[in-house]
Scaffold this motif. Structure first.
Motif, PDB file in Angstrom:
ATOM      1  N   UNK A   1       0.019   4.578 -18.855  1.00 56.36           N
ATOM      2  CA  UNK A   1      -1.563   3.792 -18.544  1.00 56.36           C
ATOM      3  C   UNK A   1      -2.152   4.200 -17.517  1.00 56.36           C
ATOM      4  N   UNK A   2      -1.374   5.021 -16.362  1.00 56.50           N
ATOM      5  CA  UNK A   2      -1.946   5.500 -15.030  1.00 56.50           C
ATOM      6  C   UNK A   2      -2.859   6.466 -14.911  1.00 56.50           C
ATOM      7  N   UNK A   3      -3.647   6.689 -13.914  1.00 59.94           N
ATOM      8  CA  UNK A   3      -4.441   7.842 -14.035  1.00 59.94           C
ATOM      9  C   UNK A   3      -3.934   9.167 -13.664  1.00 59.94           C
ATOM     10  N   UNK A   4      -2.776   9.281 -13.471  1.00 59.21           N
ATOM     11  CA  UNK A   4      -2.102  10.700 -12.746  1.00 59.21           C
ATOM     12  C   UNK A   4      -2.102  10.520 -11.212  1.00 59.21           C
ATOM     13  N   UNK A   5      -0.905  11.064 -10.697  1.00 58.22           N
ATOM     14  CA  UNK A   5      -0.834  11.384  -9.472  1.00 58.22           C
ATOM     15  C   UNK A   5      -1.818  12.279  -8.954  1.00 58.22           C
ATOM     16  N   UNK A   6      -2.112  13.254  -9.467  1.00 55.85           N
ATOM     17  CA  UNK A   6      -2.894  14.375  -8.920  1.00 55.85           C
ATOM     18  C   UNK A   6      -3.860  14.850 -10.058  1.00 55.85           C
TER      19      UNK A   6
ATOM     20  N   UNK B   1       0.716  -1.100  -0.031  1.00 51.35           N
ATOM     21  CA  UNK B   1      -0.010  -0.063  -0.070  1.00 51.35           C
ATOM     22  C   UNK B   1       0.843   1.330  -0.190  1.00 51.35           C
ATOM     23  N   UNK B   2       0.569   2.175  -0.742  1.00 50.53           N
ATOM     24  CA  UNK B   2       1.303   3.671  -0.850  1.00 50.53           C
ATOM     25  C   UNK B   2      -0.090   4.580  -0.944  1.00 50.53           C
ATOM     26  N   UNK B   3       0.472   5.741  -0.709  1.00 55.28           N
ATOM     27  CA  UNK B   3      -0.603   7.025  -0.746  1.00 55.28           C
ATOM     28  C   UNK B   3      -0.272   8.008  -1.945  1.00 55.28           C
ATOM     29  N   UNK B   4      -1.499   8.200  -2.366  1.00 54.50           N
ATOM     30  CA  UNK B   4      -1.397   9.363  -3.488  1.00 54.50           C
ATOM     31  C   UNK B   4      -2.201  10.725  -3.383  1.00 54.50           C
ATOM     32  N   UNK B   5      -2.262  11.491  -3.962  1.00 53.74           N
ATOM     33  CA  UNK B   5      -2.591  12.588  -3.857  1.00 53.74           C
ATOM     34  C   UNK B   5      -1.888  13.838  -2.869  1.00 53.74           C
TER      35      UNK B   5
ATOM     36  N   UNK C   1      11.580   8.696  -2.229  1.00 54.00           N
ATOM     37  CA  UNK C   1      11.631   7.273  -1.832  1.00 54.00           C
ATOM     38  C   UNK C   1      10.976   6.903  -0.663  1.00 54.00           C
ATOM     39  N   UNK C   2       9.537   7.908  -0.778  1.00 53.77           N
ATOM     40  CA  UNK C   2       8.583   7.795   0.444  1.00 53.77           C
ATOM     41  C   UNK C   2       7.433   6.954  -0.002  1.00 53.77           C
ATOM     42  N   UNK C   3       6.256   6.843   0.977  1.00 52.10           N
ATOM     43  CA  UNK C   3       5.444   6.077   0.679  1.00 52.10           C
ATOM     44  C   UNK C   3       4.423   6.779  -0.615  1.00 52.10           C
ATOM     45  N   UNK C   4       4.554   8.167  -0.711  1.00 53.48           N
ATOM     46  CA  UNK C   4       4.037   9.026  -1.396  1.00 53.48           C
ATOM     47  C   UNK C   4       4.603   8.749  -2.985  1.00 53.48           C
ATOM     48  N   UNK C   5       5.975   8.930  -2.750  1.00 54.21           N
ATOM     49  CA  UNK C   5       6.702   8.848  -4.025  1.00 54.21           C
ATOM     50  C   UNK C   5       6.590   7.557  -4.848  1.00 54.21           C
ATOM     51  N   UNK C   6       6.406   6.431  -4.054  1.00 56.81           N
ATOM     52  CA  UNK C   6       5.911   5.230  -4.692  1.00 56.81           C
ATOM     53  C   UNK C   6       4.710   5.012  -5.519  1.00 56.81           C
ATOM     54  N   UNK C   7       3.787   5.785  -4.848  1.00 58.60           N
ATOM     55  CA  UNK C   7       2.261   5.835  -5.454  1.00 58.60           C
ATOM     56  C   UNK C   7       2.691   6.679  -6.813  1.00 58.60           C
ATOM     57  N   UNK C   8       3.524   7.660  -6.771  1.00 61.66           N
ATOM     58  CA  UNK C   8       3.683   8.721  -7.796  1.00 61.66           C
ATOM     59  C   UNK C   8       3.876   7.776  -9.054  1.00 61.66           C
ATOM     60  N   UNK C   9       4.902   7.122  -8.664  1.00 58.60           N
ATOM     61  CA  UNK C   9       5.610   6.237  -9.903  1.00 58.60           C
ATOM     62  C   UNK C   9       4.698   5.186 -10.463  1.00 58.60           C
ATOM     63  N   UNK C  10       3.760   4.844  -9.653  1.00 65.25           N
ATOM     64  CA  UNK C  10       2.715   3.606 -10.349  1.00 65.25           C
ATOM     65  C   UNK C  10       1.986   4.570 -11.055  1.00 65.25           C
ATOM     66  N   UNK C  11       1.286   5.804 -10.556  1.00 67.47           N
ATOM     67  CA  UNK C  11       0.141   6.513 -11.174  1.00 67.47           C
ATOM     68  C   UNK C  11       0.575   7.228 -12.321  1.00 67.47           C
TER      69      UNK C  11
END
Length: 840
Positions: free
Chosen positions: A513-518, A228-232, A499-509
């Protein structure tokens, strides 16, 4: 010059003696001890503030105006969105769906103020024919009855699910790489409370507030939530605050400890070094404790809906930096004044009265007032930029300088006398002093070997060549396209969270083909409604126009997911064939079908609907260009639609716009401000403080120009360094220049005052140069060296902007000290004029 110090001490002796008695010392220590307790308690009640909360103060900003207009729309939920991103290494499996449901249920229970949207919550599949319309959840309550293959086919038809709630599927793959749970937060929800709640859930433990304050800078999920990571940016800003505050406190404290060690080696007394650091640390407590105090007193910044109390934001580091710069200088000079008087008295074979030796500080107090006054006005002038965070840095820095001025003349003497912190003469101290003295003596010999006119010409030619180089760089950036400029004006918020939990979500989103971090939020409403019997949002022409707009926006570069409630209406029945009455009924059905009807308030109200544009949001420049393109597209191709931006994310690109437009002007205005204030001071000194036997005086305007010379050089060198190392101009580096003025004025004015007092005592310009630079110059080197030690530790920060700030501060301190000791002496003799009533 000992006679000058001796006369000053005798003249002021009767004034301070009552304050330095044993009883008065105890009273001073008791009062400051009580204030320490009060402000220490206030430090436990400091309310953090978001970096973009009301960031733009000017109400004529179009984004601010749109934000205010949208905030006034009845019933519309305009809060931020938090995302929990679940990596799916095995694709969308029943186990993954079970985890999505588990976390969604937990978030709904832990954050009842928020609305949960996920694959298992508030997401319905619609089936329609000519006579009926039905809906049911995509995921049944009993996962054993789930047909996974059919579910994936169904989800691909829903834009909200495919790309946002589920994403990462590549063209040559058949499964998803991540799932996302979205929480729609109410407006004004505390980002720190959000991080506290989510972090404790993911780590499955209680996290003490002091852990966040002192060392914790990231969320480390327990084994069951390792994916689990955090986005937004609601999560990003909250985590950024905690991470930066702990980082700042750690490195500033470590730097101050080493500065204490260096002060001990330089002053020869570990007790004096501890007294100096204790006073600086107390100023930290006072200024931070003033934040809730100002709130209690009703101080707000801004007007109307923009009015907010002063808060602790991530740029509070810059306030601590300003206090370190001024505190080291004030305390070092105050202790050195005491030490000089102590040594002078001891050398004469007299009994030393430590209390009387502190009278030597009294001639320094007007200089302290001048230096701190100019620095405070310079910090307050940052309000001209029009950004809340920068204004608060200026306000709190000015307040902290006021605290330090009181501390240095009351608490520092009381501490020194109570601890019997006498100067020492260790071998290391003598070696340091001799090294610094050799450097300043070399500067004096170099310039005295030249005539005043020759020295002035050499300095001016060197300055002109450097300014020519800087002017060339500035001209290049003015004429070059944005992408080709040597110094970029951009904020890269993720640099604070590598390299934080937020940065990991940013790389995925942010995958293609992702929905975008923001998500950029817009409220879209029709300019004119055809049928007044129904709400504007249900107008058929309006809905079809929004659908066409979404198609246009999806084709823009950097666009990710483009979403609105129109997508769900299209699933019910093709929008092209629906009437206004049908659309109205379908909107009602959609609201009724949601398990949490509050979620509908974030999608639409009677006046219009919300449009979300997914974007990588890696830097503010591309974000601003994208946002401006969206506005321009609607104006040119959709005149029937009214598009209004809202949400905190728009503040990122607007703050950078303000910095690029206003920071250069703010910097240029600082020079005439310093020039006028210092010229006024030297004019006053000539009229009121000139000794009768002084054969020379300083020309006020020439002396003021000499004061400005080192920090003009420092600014020029900083511009070159930023261009060479590609350091962007952002909110951190914008405030660093104010710290540079603080340091430069600090170094220069003391040297100029020593030079003026030597002239007033009857010395020639050459002799005054020898005294001010040769004898008093090492104190400036000590001041710069101690500050450099503190800021050098920022180079080891995990945050790239903090590393840049540390580098720029080292450059500013180094160039300002170099300019004061090795450039300024070249022009000082040319600033001298014979006194009007005496011949040379």
């Amino acid at each position: 010059m000992d006679s000058v110090a001796e006369r000053a001490a005798i003249g002021w002796g009767a004034t301070l003696m009552p304050l330095l008695s044993i009883t008065s010392r105890r009273l001073v220590l008791g009062c400051w001890g009580l204030l320490l307790l009060i402000f220490g308690w206030l430090n436990l009640h400091v309310v953090p503030g978001g970096i973009v909360s009301g960031a733009i103060l000017q109400t004529d900003n179009p984004y601010v105006q749109a934000q205010q207009q949208v905030a006034a729309v009845p019933g519309l939920a305009t809060g931020d969105t938090l995302g929990l991103v679940l990596a799916l290494p095995d694709g969308l499996t029943p186990a993954a769906i079970g985890q999505i449901r588990q976390i969604s249920d937990a978030m709904a229970a832990l954050l009842p103020q928020a609305s949960v949207l996920s694959l298992t919550h508030n997401l319905n599949r619609y089936q329609s024919d000519e006579q009926s319309l039905s809906s049911e959840p995509y995921v049944p309550v009993n996962l054993a009855a789930l047909d996974l293959t059919q579910l994936k086919l169904q989800l691909q038809q829903n834009p909200l699910a495919h790309g946002t709630l589920l994403g990462g599927a590549q063209p040559d793959q058949t499964d998803y790489q991540y799932a996302q749970i979205l929480l729609q937060l109410p407006a004004g929800f505390s980002e720190q409370q959000l991080i506290d709640t989510v972090a404790e859930y993911l780590e499955q433990r209680r996290i003490h507030p002091l852990e966040w304050l002192l060392w914790k800078s990231d969320i480390q999920p327990a084994a069951g939530f390792a994916n689990v990571s955090l986005s937004g940016w609601a999560a990003g800003r909250g985590l950024m605050h905690y991470a930066l505050i702990s980082d700042v406190l750690w490195y500033c404290t470590l730097g101050l400890c080493l500065a204490t060690l260096a002060a001990w080696l330089a002053l020869g007394s570990w007790r004096q070094a501890l007294c100096s650091s204790a006073v600086i640390l107390l100023s930290f407590v006072l200024v931070r404790g003033s934040i809730p105090l100002l709130d209690a007193l009703g101080l707000v910044i801004g007007d109307g809906s923009q009015a907010e109390p002063v808060r602790e934001r991530v740029y509070f580091l810059l306030v601590l930096s300003s206090l370190i710069v001024s505190g080291i200088s004030l305390n070092t000079r105050a202790l050195e004044a005491f030490n000089s008087a102590w040594r002078h008295t001891k050398a004469r074979g007299l009994m030393v009265d430590a209390g009387l030796c502190w009278q030597a500080l009294q001639p320094q107090l007007p200089r302290f007032n001048l230096v701190l006054g100019i620095a405070a006005l310079n910090f307050l002038s940052l309000s001209q930029i029009g950004i809340r965070g920068v204004l608060e840095v200026g306000l709190l820095s000015a307040l902290g300088l006021g605290y330090q001025r009181v501390l240095v003349s009351t608490l520092l003497p009381a501490l020194q006398l109570s601890t019997q912190a006498l100067p020492g003469e260790g071998r290391m101290q003598r070696a340091i002093q001799q090294t610094m003295a050799r450097l300043t003596e070399a500067s004096v010999r170099f310039w005295l070997a030249r005539s005043p006119q020759q020295a002035l010409r050499q300095v001016l030619w060197g300055v002109l060549l450097l300014l020519l180089l800087v002017s060339t760089l500035v001209a290049h950036d003015v004429l070059a396209p944005q992408a080709q400029r040597l110094i970029q004006v951009r904020e890269k918020p993720i640099d604070y969270l590598p390299d934080t939990i937020v940065d990991r979500a940013r790389q995925q989103l942010n995958q293609s083909s992702g929905g975008g971090f923001a998500q950029l939020s817009y409220f879209v409403s029709p300019v004119q409604v055809a049928d007044s019997r129904y709400p504007a949002v249900a107008d058929a022409e309006f809905v079809r126009a929004v659908q066409r707009l979404q198609q246009k926006l999806a084709a823009l570069p950097d666009s990710r997911a483009v979403l609105s409630v129109v997508d769900q209406l299209e699933l019910m029945q093709p929008v092209a064939g629906q009437s206004t009455a049908q659309l109205h009924d379908h909107l009602q059905l959609l609201r009724w079908d949601l398990a949490d009807p509050r979620l509908a308030d974030a999608w639409w109200v009677d006046q219009g609907l919300v449009l979300w544009l997914g974007h990588p949001a890696d830097d503010s420049v591309s974000l601003r260009q994208y946002a401006d393109t969206v506005q321009l597209l609607v104006q040119q191709e959709f005149p029937q639609l009214r598009l209004q931006a809202f949400g905190n994310l728009h503040s990122y690109h607007q703050t950078d716009l303000y910095i690029s437009e206003r920071k250069p002007l703010n910097t240029l205005l600082s020079v005439p401000m310093v020039l006028l204030l210092t010229a006024g001071w030297f004019w006053y000194a000539n009229r009121r403080l000139q000794q009768k036997h002084g054969r020379y005086r300083l020309s006020p305007l020439a002396a003021a120009a000499a004061v400005c010379l080192p920090f003009v050089l420092a600014y020029a060198v900083v511009v070159v360094v930023m261009a060479l190392l590609q350091i962007p101009l952002d909110q951190a580096t914008a405030c660093a220049t104010a710290l540079g003025i603080n340091a430069a004025i600090d170094f220069d004015l003391y040297l100029l005052e020593d030079f003026r007092s030597a002239l007033a005592a009857g010395q020639s310009p050459a002799q005054a140069l020898q005294f001010s630079i040769g004898e008093r110059g090492p104190l400036t080197l000590l001041d710069a060296g101690l500050n450099g030690i503190v800021f050098s530790f920022l180079l080891f920060s995990s945050f790239i902007p903090m590393q840049r700030l540390g580098l720029l501060m080292l450059v500013l301190l180094g160039v300002c000290a170099w300019g004061a000791l090795f450039v300024l002496p070249g022009v000082l003799r040319s600033c001298c004029r014979p006194t009007p009533d005496r011949s040379v």
